[in-house]
Motif scaffolding. Structure first.
Motif, PDB file in Angstrom:
ATOM      1  N   ALA A   3       0.811  -1.220   0.000  1.00 51.33           N
ATOM      2  CA  ALA A   3       0.000   0.000   0.000  1.00 51.33           C
ATOM      3  C   ALA A   3       0.838   1.260   0.000  1.00 51.33           C
ATOM      4  O   ALA A   3       0.297   2.359   0.131  1.00 51.33           O
ATOM      5  CB  ALA A   3      -0.925   0.005   1.221  1.00 51.33           C
ATOM      6  N   ALA A   4       2.163   1.140  -0.152  1.00 50.69           N
ATOM      7  CA  ALA A   4       3.034   2.307  -0.027  1.00 50.69           C
ATOM      8  C   ALA A   4       2.729   3.372  -1.069  1.00 50.69           C
ATOM      9  O   ALA A   4       2.717   4.566  -0.764  1.00 50.69           O
ATOM     10  CB  ALA A   4       4.504   1.880  -0.131  1.00 50.69           C
ATOM     11  N   LEU A   5       2.500   2.960  -2.328  1.00 45.16           N
ATOM     12  CA  LEU A   5       2.202   3.935  -3.378  1.00 45.16           C
ATOM     13  C   LEU A   5       0.933   4.703  -3.048  1.00 45.16           C
ATOM     14  O   LEU A   5       0.864   5.924  -3.203  1.00 45.16           O
ATOM     15  CB  LEU A   5       2.073   3.229  -4.728  1.00 45.16           C
ATOM     16  N   GLY A   6      -0.105   3.998  -2.576  1.00 43.94           N
ATOM     17  CA  GLY A   6      -1.356   4.659  -2.221  1.00 43.94           C
ATOM     18  C   GLY A   6      -1.197   5.603  -1.050  1.00 43.94           C
ATOM     19  O   GLY A   6      -1.776   6.686  -1.020  1.00 43.94           O
ATOM     20  N   ILE A   7      -0.379   5.195  -0.053  1.00 48.53           N
ATOM     21  CA  ILE A   7      -0.162   6.054   1.112  1.00 48.53           C
ATOM     22  C   ILE A   7       0.582   7.319   0.704  1.00 48.53           C
ATOM     23  O   ILE A   7       0.212   8.428   1.095  1.00 48.53           O
ATOM     24  CB  ILE A   7       0.599   5.297   2.215  1.00 48.53           C
ATOM     25  N   LEU A   8       1.655   7.160  -0.106  1.00 44.37           N
ATOM     26  CA  LEU A   8       2.392   8.346  -0.557  1.00 44.37           C
ATOM     27  C   LEU A   8       1.500   9.246  -1.395  1.00 44.37           C
ATOM     28  O   LEU A   8       1.511  10.473  -1.240  1.00 44.37           O
ATOM     29  CB  LEU A   8       3.628   7.932  -1.362  1.00 44.37           C
ATOM     30  N   THR A   9       0.704   8.662  -2.301  1.00 41.41           N
ATOM     31  CA  THR A   9      -0.182   9.470  -3.142  1.00 41.41           C
ATOM     32  C   THR A   9      -1.198  10.216  -2.293  1.00 41.41           C
ATOM     33  O   THR A   9      -1.500  11.387  -2.550  1.00 41.41           O
ATOM     34  CB  THR A   9      -0.910   8.582  -4.169  1.00 41.41           C
ATOM     35  N   ALA A  10      -1.730   9.550  -1.260  1.00 36.78           N
ATOM     36  CA  ALA A  10      -2.729  10.184  -0.408  1.00 36.78           C
ATOM     37  C   ALA A  10      -2.106  11.230   0.505  1.00 36.78           C
ATOM     38  O   ALA A  10      -2.618  12.345   0.646  1.00 36.78           O
ATOM     39  CB  ALA A  10      -3.456   9.128   0.424  1.00 36.78           C
ATOM     40  N   ILE A  11      -0.962  10.854   1.155  1.00 36.16           N
ATOM     41  CA  ILE A  11      -0.316  11.808   2.057  1.00 36.16           C
ATOM     42  C   ILE A  11       0.205  13.003   1.275  1.00 36.16           C
ATOM     43  O   ILE A  11       0.069  14.153   1.677  1.00 36.16           O
ATOM     44  CB  ILE A  11       0.837  11.129   2.826  1.00 36.16           C
ATOM     45  N   ALA A 214      -5.470  -6.294  -7.719  1.00 36.48           N
ATOM     46  CA  ALA A 214      -5.832  -6.310  -6.302  1.00 36.48           C
ATOM     47  C   ALA A 214      -4.969  -5.320  -5.528  1.00 36.48           C
ATOM     48  O   ALA A 214      -5.457  -4.616  -4.631  1.00 36.48           O
ATOM     49  CB  ALA A 214      -5.675  -7.720  -5.732  1.00 36.48           C
ATOM     50  N   THR A 215      -3.682  -5.231  -5.877  1.00 36.69           N
ATOM     51  CA  THR A 215      -2.788  -4.250  -5.246  1.00 36.69           C
ATOM     52  C   THR A 215      -3.259  -2.835  -5.539  1.00 36.69           C
ATOM     53  O   THR A 215      -3.214  -1.952  -4.666  1.00 36.69           O
ATOM     54  CB  THR A 215      -1.348  -4.426  -5.766  1.00 36.69           C
ATOM     55  N   ASN A 216      -3.721  -2.617  -6.766  1.00 36.70           N
ATOM     56  CA  ASN A 216      -4.278  -1.317  -7.141  1.00 36.70           C
ATOM     57  C   ASN A 216      -5.434  -0.947  -6.230  1.00 36.70           C
ATOM     58  O   ASN A 216      -5.501   0.164  -5.688  1.00 36.70           O
ATOM     59  CB  ASN A 216      -4.734  -1.368  -8.604  1.00 36.70           C
ATOM     60  N   ARG A 217      -6.358  -1.883  -6.012  1.00 36.37           N
ATOM     61  CA  ARG A 217      -7.520  -1.608  -5.154  1.00 36.37           C
ATOM     62  C   ARG A 217      -7.089  -1.350  -3.710  1.00 36.37           C
ATOM     63  O   ARG A 217      -7.634  -0.473  -3.046  1.00 36.37           O
ATOM     64  CB  ARG A 217      -8.508  -2.771  -5.224  1.00 36.37           C
ATOM     65  N   VAL A 218      -6.112  -2.128  -3.222  1.00 35.06           N
ATOM     66  CA  VAL A 218      -5.625  -1.928  -1.853  1.00 35.06           C
ATOM     67  C   VAL A 218      -5.035  -0.535  -1.692  1.00 35.06           C
ATOM     68  O   VAL A 218      -5.323   0.174  -0.719  1.00 35.06           O
ATOM     69  CB  VAL A 218      -4.578  -3.006  -1.490  1.00 35.06           C
ATOM     70  N   ASN A 219      -4.196  -0.132  -2.647  1.00 34.06           N
ATOM     71  CA  ASN A 219      -3.603   1.203  -2.606  1.00 34.06           C
ATOM     72  C   ASN A 219      -4.665   2.285  -2.554  1.00 34.06           C
ATOM     73  O   ASN A 219      -4.584   3.229  -1.768  1.00 34.06           O
ATOM     74  CB  ASN A 219      -2.715   1.411  -3.836  1.00 34.06           C
ATOM     75  N   VAL A 220      -5.678   2.152  -3.412  1.00 35.05           N
ATOM     76  CA  VAL A 220      -6.732   3.163  -3.498  1.00 35.05           C
ATOM     77  C   VAL A 220      -7.580   3.185  -2.240  1.00 35.05           C
ATOM     78  O   VAL A 220      -7.846   4.249  -1.653  1.00 35.05           O
ATOM     79  CB  VAL A 220      -7.609   2.910  -4.744  1.00 35.05           C
ATOM     80  N   LEU A 221      -8.002   2.012  -1.781  1.00 38.08           N
ATOM     81  CA  LEU A 221      -8.972   1.936  -0.692  1.00 38.08           C
ATOM     82  C   LEU A 221      -8.347   2.157   0.681  1.00 38.08           C
ATOM     83  O   LEU A 221      -9.066   2.437   1.644  1.00 38.08           O
ATOM     84  CB  LEU A 221      -9.701   0.591  -0.733  1.00 38.08           C
ATOM     85  N   ILE A 222      -7.028   2.037   0.784  1.00 38.95           N
ATOM     86  CA  ILE A 222      -6.356   2.371   2.035  1.00 38.95           C
ATOM     87  C   ILE A 222      -5.867   3.814   2.013  1.00 38.95           C
ATOM     88  O   ILE A 222      -6.110   4.587   2.939  1.00 38.95           O
ATOM     89  CB  ILE A 222      -5.172   1.418   2.305  1.00 38.95           C
ATOM     90  N   GLY A 223      -5.170   4.171   0.937  1.00 37.11           N
ATOM     91  CA  GLY A 223      -4.505   5.463   0.897  1.00 37.11           C
ATOM     92  C   GLY A 223      -5.427   6.664   0.934  1.00 37.11           C
ATOM     93  O   GLY A 223      -5.315   7.526   1.812  1.00 37.11           O
ATOM     94  N   PHE A 224      -6.373   6.726   0.007  1.00 35.08           N
ATOM     95  CA  PHE A 224      -7.193   7.940  -0.112  1.00 35.08           C
ATOM     96  C   PHE A 224      -8.185   8.134   1.042  1.00 35.08           C
ATOM     97  O   PHE A 224      -8.333   9.253   1.537  1.00 35.08           O
ATOM     98  CB  PHE A 224      -7.894   7.961  -1.467  1.00 35.08           C
ATOM     99  N   PRO A 225      -8.884   7.086   1.515  1.00 29.95           N
ATOM    100  CA  PRO A 225      -9.718   7.287   2.706  1.00 29.95           C
ATOM    101  C   PRO A 225      -8.909   7.729   3.928  1.00 29.95           C
ATOM    102  O   PRO A 225      -9.379   8.526   4.736  1.00 29.95           O
ATOM    103  CB  PRO A 225     -10.356   5.905   2.917  1.00 29.95           C
ATOM    104  N   LEU A 226      -7.673   7.208   4.052  1.00 32.71           N
ATOM    105  CA  LEU A 226      -6.806   7.653   5.142  1.00 32.71           C
ATOM    106  C   LEU A 226      -6.512   9.141   5.009  1.00 32.71           C
ATOM    107  O   LEU A 226      -6.583   9.899   5.989  1.00 32.71           O
ATOM    108  CB  LEU A 226      -5.505   6.849   5.115  1.00 32.71           C
ATOM    109  N   GLY A 227      -6.190   9.572   3.797  1.00 35.33           N
ATOM    110  CA  GLY A 227      -5.957  10.995   3.576  1.00 35.33           C
ATOM    111  C   GLY A 227      -7.184  11.825   3.880  1.00 35.33           C
ATOM    112  O   GLY A 227      -7.087  12.915   4.467  1.00 35.33           O
ATOM    113  N   GLY A 228      -8.367  11.323   3.496  1.00 44.10           N
ATOM    114  CA  GLY A 228      -9.610  12.037   3.794  1.00 44.10           C
ATOM    115  C   GLY A 228      -9.853  12.159   5.289  1.00 44.10           C
ATOM    116  O   GLY A 228     -10.286  13.211   5.785  1.00 44.10           O
ATOM    117  N   MET A 229      -9.575  11.075   6.032  1.00 44.36           N
ATOM    118  CA  MET A 229      -9.759  11.120   7.487  1.00 44.36           C
ATOM    119  C   MET A 229      -8.847  12.162   8.125  1.00 44.36           C
ATOM    120  O   MET A 229      -9.277  12.938   8.996  1.00 44.36           O
ATOM    121  CB  MET A 229      -9.457   9.746   8.071  1.00 44.36           C
TER     122      MET A 229
END
Length: 405
Positions: A3-11, A214-229
Motif C-alpha cells: 500500500a506504499a504507493l497509495g499512502i504516498l499518493t494520499a499523504i 488487487a494491489t491497485n484496489r488496496v492502494n486506493v482503498l487504504i490510501g485515499f480514505p486515510l488521507g480524507g480522514m
C-alpha cells in the motif's frame, strides 16, 4: 509494502499544503459544515485513481502516453499545457509549505529555507530510488495522525461537531457564495490532477500488470480514505479551537495552534515532522508528475527506474520545474496565497484530467476484458458532471467572493 504507493499518493496528494491550508481555513470559518465535500472528494478520487491504476496495470502504459495516442496530439496538448501549469503552481506551493514548516521548527526566515527545500527535492528525485522514496515520505507523513490525537485531547463537544456537519449548511454569519467557493476549493484540493498522473506512472514504475489489480484496489482503498480522514481531523481541530476564538487561518502557525494547545511541544514536533514529510512528498509527486506528463506526451524515455543519463530530458524537466517554483517563491509571494490559488485552478482543470481517463478505461483496445462495468461507468459519469460543474463555477465564485474573503 503493497500500500506504499497509495499512502504516498494520499499523504502527498490528499494532505499536502493545499489540504492543510484549505481544511484549516474551512474549519476556522465554517466548522464541519463542509465535511461532505471531503467525503465527495474521497469517493471521486478513489474512483478515478482506481481507473487510472487499472489502465496502467493492464496496458503497461501511463496516462499521457495513452491520452496522446487515443485523443490525438491537439487534444492531448491542451491537456498537457493545463496540467503542467497546475503542476507547476502546486509544486511552488509545496516547496513553500516545506519552507514554512521548517521555519516553524527553527525560527529561521522562510526565504532562507526555500532554496534548501528546492535542493533537497531535486537531490531525492535524482538519487533516491522510487520504492525508498515512497516508503520514507509516505510513512513519515503518517505522523499527521497527530491532528487526530490533538482532537481527542481537546475533548470537544462531539454532538456539536456532528450538528455542524449534518445537515450541511453555511453558518448564519457567512455568505452562501463564500460557502460554495470553499466547497469548490476543497473539492479541487481533494481531486488534484497530479494525483492520478503520479499514481498511474507510479504503477508503471513498479511494473504492475493485470495480476496487480488487487494491489491497485488496496492502494486506493487504504490510501485515499486515510488521507480524507486526516483532512477531516485538521478541519475539526480548527473548528474546535479557532472558530470560537474568531481566528481565520492565514499562516501555518495558526494551522498547528490547536495541536500545540492540546499536546504541547512534543505533539507539535511530531506534527511538524509530518507536515514536512507530507509537503516534501507532495513536492516530489508534483515534480515527478511534471516530468511524467511532458516525457510521456513527447515520447521521451522517462522513469526513476532508469538512470538519469538514460532519461535526461525527463530529469531536466523536473529540475526546471523545481527551479521555477523556487524562483517564484523568492519574489516574496505568500506561499499560502499560492496554495489557495492552486486548489481553485486545480478545480478548473479537473475535466481535462478525468474525461480522458474515463474514455480510455472504456476502450477495449487498451483494456480488453478489463473495461469499466456499468456501475463504475454510472458513478464515473455522475462524478464527471460534478467535476464539470465545479470547473465552471470556480472562477465566477472566486471573482464574486474576492477569493473567499
Amino acid at each position: 509494502m503493497g500500500a506504499a504507493l497509495g499512502i504516498l499518493t494520499a499523504i502527498g496528494g490528499f494532505v499536502d499544503i493545499g489540504d492543510l491550508v484549505t481544511n484549516a481555513v474551512v474549519g476556522s470559518r465554517f466548522g464541519l459544515s463542509l465535511v461532505w465535500v471531503v467525503v465527495l472528494g474521497v469517493v471521486g478520487i478513489c474512483r478515478f485513481a482506481n481507473m487510472s491504476g487499472r489502465v496502467a496495470a493492464v496496458s503497461g502504459r501511463a496516462t499521457f502516453e495513452i491520452i496522446r495516442e487515443r485523443l490525438g496530439p491537439r487534444a492531448a496538448g491542451a491537456n498537457l499545457v493545463a496540467s503542467f501549469a497546475i503542476n507547476l503552481l502546486t509544486l511552488t506551493a509545496e516547496i513553500g509549505g516545506i519552507a514554512l514548516a521548517l521555519h516553524l521548527a527553527s525560527s529561521v526566515e522562510p526565504r532562507l529555507w526555500i532554496p534548501v527545500a528546492g535542493l533537497a527535492v531535486w537531490l531525492v528525485l535524482w538519487r533516491v530510488k522510487f520504492d525508498v522514496m515512497e516508503n520514507v515520505a509516505g510513512l513519515l507523513g503518517l505522523l499527521l495522525i497527530g491532528f487526530a490525537v490533538a482532537l481527542f485531547l481537546l475533548g470537544p463537544d462531539w454532538g456539536e461537531l456532528l450538528r455542524q456537519a449534518v445537515p450541511p449548511s453555511p453558518p448564519a454569519n457567512e455568505h452562501p457564495a463564500a460557502y460554495w467557493y470553499y466547497a469548490v476549493a476543497l473539492f479541487g484540493a481533494a481531486m488534484t490532477p497530479y494525483e492520478v498522473f503520479f499514481f498511474s506512472s507510479g504503477a508503471v514504475e513498479e511494473r504492475w500488470t493485470a495480476k496487480d489489480l488487487a494491489t491497485n484496489r488496496v492502494n486506493v482503498l487504504i490510501g485515499f480514505p486515510l488521507g480524507g480522514m486526516l483532512s477531516v481531523t485538521i478541519a475539526a481541530c480548527a473548528a474546535v479551537v479557532l472558530l470560537p476564538a474568531g481566528i481565520e487561518v492565514s499562516s501555518l502557525s495558526q494551522i498547528v495552534l490547536p495541536v500545540a494547545q492540546a499536546g504541547g511541544v512534543m505533539l507539535l514536533a511530531v506534527v511538524l515532522v509530518g507536515i514536512v514529510a507530507a509537503t516534501f512528498g507532495a513536492a516530489l509527486e508534483t515534480a515527478l508528475s511534471s516530468g511524467y506528463s511532458l516525457a510521456q506526451y513527447m515520447g521521451w524515455s522517462w522513469g526513476k527506474f532508469r538512470r538519469p543519463a538514460h532519461a535526461a530530458r525527463f530529469h531536466l524537466t523536473m529540475i526546471v520545474a523545481v527551479l521555477l517554483g523556487v524562483g517564484i517563491l523568492m519574489t516574496s509571494v505568500d506561499p499560502v496565497t499560492v496554495t489557495e490559488m492552486s486548489v481553485v485552478f486545480s478545480a478548473v482543470a479537473l475535466p481535462l484530467t478525468y474525461v480522458p481517463i474515463l474514455v480510455v478505461a472504456n476502450d477495449p483496445q487498451y483494456m480488453g476484458r478489463y473495461v469499466n462495468g456499468r456501475v463504475v461507468n454510472a458513478l464515473g459519469t455522475v462524478y464527471l458532471v460534478i467535476v464539470v460543474v465545479a470547473a465552471l463555477a470556480a472562477i465566477p465564485l472566486m471573482i464574486a467572493t474576492g477569493a473567499g474573503s
